[in-house]
Design a protein around this motif. Structure first.
Motif, PDB file in Angstrom:
ATOM      1  N   VAL A 104       0.820  -1.219   0.000  1.00 21.97           N
ATOM      2  CA  VAL A 104       0.000   0.000   0.000  1.00 21.97           C
ATOM      3  C   VAL A 104       0.856   1.273   0.000  1.00 21.97           C
ATOM      4  O   VAL A 104       0.338   2.371   0.235  1.00 21.97           O
ATOM      5  CB  VAL A 104      -1.022   0.026   1.172  1.00 21.97           C
ATOM      6  CG1 VAL A 104      -2.065  -1.053   0.974  1.00 21.97           C
ATOM      7  CG2 VAL A 104      -0.341  -0.113   2.509  1.00 21.97           C
ATOM      8  N   GLU A 105       2.151   1.132  -0.266  1.00 22.58           N
ATOM      9  CA  GLU A 105       3.052   2.293  -0.338  1.00 22.58           C
ATOM     10  C   GLU A 105       3.649   2.371  -1.738  1.00 22.58           C
ATOM     11  O   GLU A 105       4.519   1.546  -2.091  1.00 22.58           O
ATOM     12  CB  GLU A 105       4.187   2.141   0.691  1.00 22.58           C
ATOM     13  CG  GLU A 105       3.749   2.251   2.131  1.00 22.58           C
ATOM     14  CD  GLU A 105       3.293   3.660   2.502  1.00 22.58           C
ATOM     15  OE1 GLU A 105       3.655   4.608   1.784  1.00 22.58           O
ATOM     16  OE2 GLU A 105       2.551   3.789   3.491  1.00 22.58           O
ATOM     17  N   PRO A 106       3.218   3.342  -2.556  1.00 21.68           N
ATOM     18  CA  PRO A 106       3.723   3.409  -3.936  1.00 21.68           C
ATOM     19  C   PRO A 106       5.252   3.396  -4.026  1.00 21.68           C
ATOM     20  O   PRO A 106       5.815   2.693  -4.885  1.00 21.68           O
ATOM     21  CB  PRO A 106       3.142   4.740  -4.455  1.00 21.68           C
ATOM     22  CG  PRO A 106       1.912   4.956  -3.639  1.00 21.68           C
ATOM     23  CD  PRO A 106       2.186   4.382  -2.289  1.00 21.68           C
ATOM     24  N   GLU A 107       5.920   4.133  -3.127  1.00 18.51           N
ATOM     25  CA  GLU A 107       7.386   4.194  -3.218  1.00 18.51           C
ATOM     26  C   GLU A 107       8.020   2.839  -2.902  1.00 18.51           C
ATOM     27  O   GLU A 107       9.050   2.464  -3.457  1.00 18.51           O
ATOM     28  CB  GLU A 107       7.945   5.271  -2.274  1.00 18.51           C
ATOM     29  CG  GLU A 107       7.638   6.683  -2.747  1.00 18.51           C
ATOM     30  CD  GLU A 107       7.805   6.856  -4.265  1.00 18.51           C
ATOM     31  OE1 GLU A 107       8.841   6.419  -4.796  1.00 18.51           O
ATOM     32  OE2 GLU A 107       6.885   7.381  -4.917  1.00 18.51           O
ATOM     33  N   SER A 108       7.392   2.115  -1.991  1.00 14.87           N
ATOM     34  CA  SER A 108       7.897   0.789  -1.633  1.00 14.87           C
ATOM     35  C   SER A 108       7.740  -0.183  -2.808  1.00 14.87           C
ATOM     36  O   SER A 108       8.640  -0.988  -3.097  1.00 14.87           O
ATOM     37  CB  SER A 108       7.136   0.277  -0.397  1.00 14.87           C
ATOM     38  OG  SER A 108       7.469  -1.047  -0.122  1.00 14.87           O
ATOM     39  N   VAL A 109       6.616  -0.096  -3.502  1.00 17.05           N
ATOM     40  CA  VAL A 109       6.392  -0.980  -4.661  1.00 17.05           C
ATOM     41  C   VAL A 109       7.378  -0.619  -5.777  1.00 17.05           C
ATOM     42  O   VAL A 109       8.013  -1.502  -6.371  1.00 17.05           O
ATOM     43  CB  VAL A 109       4.923  -0.894  -5.150  1.00 17.05           C
ATOM     44  CG1 VAL A 109       4.708  -1.770  -6.382  1.00 17.05           C
ATOM     45  CG2 VAL A 109       3.961  -1.296  -4.033  1.00 17.05           C
ATOM     46  N   ASN A 110       7.552   0.682  -6.027  1.00 14.11           N
ATOM     47  CA  ASN A 110       8.523   1.123  -7.048  1.00 14.11           C
ATOM     48  C   ASN A 110       9.923   0.617  -6.719  1.00 14.11           C
ATOM     49  O   ASN A 110      10.646   0.126  -7.592  1.00 14.11           O
ATOM     50  CB  ASN A 110       8.582   2.662  -7.115  1.00 14.11           C
ATOM     51  CG  ASN A 110       7.365   3.249  -7.809  1.00 14.11           C
ATOM     52  OD1 ASN A 110       6.698   2.564  -8.573  1.00 14.11           O
ATOM     53  ND2 ASN A 110       7.080   4.510  -7.547  1.00 14.11           N
ATOM     54  N   ALA A 111      10.292   0.763  -5.441  1.00 18.84           N
ATOM     55  CA  ALA A 111      11.652   0.375  -5.025  1.00 18.84           C
ATOM     56  C   ALA A 111      11.849  -1.133  -5.177  1.00 18.84           C
ATOM     57  O   ALA A 111      12.920  -1.597  -5.598  1.00 18.84           O
ATOM     58  CB  ALA A 111      11.902   0.799  -3.575  1.00 18.84           C
ATOM     59  N   ALA A 112      10.809  -1.906  -4.850  1.00 20.19           N
ATOM     60  CA  ALA A 112      10.929  -3.371  -4.966  1.00 20.19           C
ATOM     61  C   ALA A 112      11.095  -3.777  -6.431  1.00 20.19           C
ATOM     62  O   ALA A 112      11.937  -4.627  -6.759  1.00 20.19           O
ATOM     63  CB  ALA A 112       9.699  -4.042  -4.352  1.00 20.19           C
ATOM     64  N   ILE A 113      10.306  -3.170  -7.309  1.00 18.48           N
ATOM     65  CA  ILE A 113      10.424  -3.501  -8.741  1.00 18.48           C
ATOM     66  C   ILE A 113      11.838  -3.165  -9.227  1.00 18.48           C
ATOM     67  O   ILE A 113      12.481  -3.966  -9.923  1.00 18.48           O
ATOM     68  CB  ILE A 113       9.353  -2.742  -9.569  1.00 18.48           C
ATOM     69  CG1 ILE A 113       7.959  -3.279  -9.241  1.00 18.48           C
ATOM     70  CG2 ILE A 113       9.637  -2.864 -11.068  1.00 18.48           C
ATOM     71  CD1 ILE A 113       6.807  -2.489  -9.861  1.00 18.48           C
ATOM     72  N   ALA A 114      12.317  -1.993  -8.823  1.00 17.33           N
ATOM     73  CA  ALA A 114      13.665  -1.574  -9.256  1.00 17.33           C
ATOM     74  C   ALA A 114      14.723  -2.546  -8.726  1.00 17.33           C
ATOM     75  O   ALA A 114      15.653  -2.926  -9.459  1.00 17.33           O
ATOM     76  CB  ALA A 114      13.942  -0.153  -8.770  1.00 17.33           C
ATOM     77  N   GLU A 115      14.568  -2.959  -7.475  1.00 22.45           N
ATOM     78  CA  GLU A 115      15.564  -3.867  -6.886  1.00 22.45           C
ATOM     79  C   GLU A 115      15.547  -5.235  -7.583  1.00 22.45           C
ATOM     80  O   GLU A 115      16.601  -5.806  -7.891  1.00 22.45           O
ATOM     81  CB  GLU A 115      15.286  -4.031  -5.391  1.00 22.45           C
ATOM     82  CG  GLU A 115      16.324  -4.917  -4.702  1.00 22.45           C
ATOM     83  CD  GLU A 115      16.086  -5.074  -3.211  1.00 22.45           C
ATOM     84  OE1 GLU A 115      15.379  -4.246  -2.595  1.00 22.45           O
ATOM     85  OE2 GLU A 115      16.630  -6.065  -2.655  1.00 22.45           O
TER      86      GLU A 115
END
Ligand code: NAD
Length: 256
Positions: free
Chosen positions: A65-76
């Motif tokens: 539920v945290e957009p930045e967390s989802v973005n960061a996971a995809i990037a990682e």
């Protein structure tokens, strides 16, 4: 920068520390894929074999539920493997009031639970499908439920501490619709979206409840998490390439 191009399929499972998520990680790794468990904390490997003959289980922290967390996971994950082939949404966020009896449900808590469960599935679906479209392929699998398909059967829970919170069927039926919306939106992109609606999963429930539940089914009643694996692996595989926007109910006949 991409470290290496992974040759095996990379499958992300949200809620990877959960009852169903953990089981999915094992099944995916056993099928020769890389299974990435994404949860609020690192995936606990104590009852999971992290390395199978050909597959692997890894962990990336992600809050759905945290957009930045989802973005960061995809990037990682992209940085580590250079590809993501599928997303399996099996997280189950809820607040401490989830489960209150219908007349006691606070409006703000109701909205919070809907936002957490439906909003989280929307967010990961949106972010991962954007990645998949750019990649030119990808598979989304959402976990809904039999209670997204039929009216609640309150009589099964009588005399137990269990119940059917009002938010649950609303969110689950919406996840089935979200899946159809995704399938139509993503037509022609090489990305497809499907749903699994499991029946109840065995987890130490009350004996009387289990007996009543079983009387609604064909043979087994409540299922083990492993009973969902062949459906998941089918939806991830090339064999299901023409299956899109569908909801597959795996429930031993409960909804019939
Ligand atoms: N267990 C059942 O009987 C059953 C039946 C039908 C459908 N389902 C569905 O299957 C899915 C998984 O259910 P489960 O029983 O494995 O749940 P679970 O409670 O065992 O596990 C859910 C996992 O989600 C994680 N999670 C919670 N909030 C999160 C967040 N914000 N970001 C990332 N992870 C988060 C939790 O830490 C937990 O590890 C759910 O969608 C559930 O509705 C379950």
């Amino acid at each position: 920068m991409v470290a290496k191009k992974e040759t095996r399929e990379v499958v992300v499972v949200t809620g990877g520390n959960g009852l169903i998520g953990k089981n999915f990680l094992s099944a995916i790794a056993s099928s020769g894929r890389v299974a990435i468990g994404c949860d609020l904390d690192e995936i606990s490997h104590k009852d999971l074999q992290s390395q199978t003959d050909s597959g692997e289980i890894a962990s990336v922290v992600m809050n759905i539920v945290e957009p930045e967390s989802v973005n960061a996971a995809i990037a990682e994950i992209h940085q580590r493997y250079g590809r993501i082939d599928a997303l399996v949404n099996a997280a189950y966020p809820r607040n401490s009031s989830f489960g209150d009896a219908f007349f006691d449900v606070d409006f703000h808590s109701f909205c919070d639970n809907v936002n957490l469960q439906l909003g989280g599935y929307f967010l990961t679906s949106q972010k991962f499908s954007k990645y998949f479209v750019e990649q030119g392929r990808g598979v989304l699998v959402n976990l809904a439920s039999i209670y997204g398909c039929v009216a609640p059967r309150f009589e099964l829970y009588e005399g137990t501490a269990m119940g059917m919170p009002v938010e649950y069927p609303l969110v689950k039926s919406a996840i089935i619709q979200l899946t159809q919306y995704l399938a139509v939106t993503l037509k022609g992109t090489g990305v497809r979206a499907n749903c699994i609606s499991p029946g109840g999963i065995l987890d130490g429930q009350d004996h009387n409840f289990l007996e009543r539940y079983k009387s609604c089914c064909s043979s087994k009643g409540m299922l083990n998490p492993e009973d969902l694996n062949s459906t998941l692996l089918y939806l991830l595989a090339e064999e299901s390439r023409y299956v899109n926007g569908q909801n597959i109910i795996v429930d031993d006949g409960f909804v019939l």
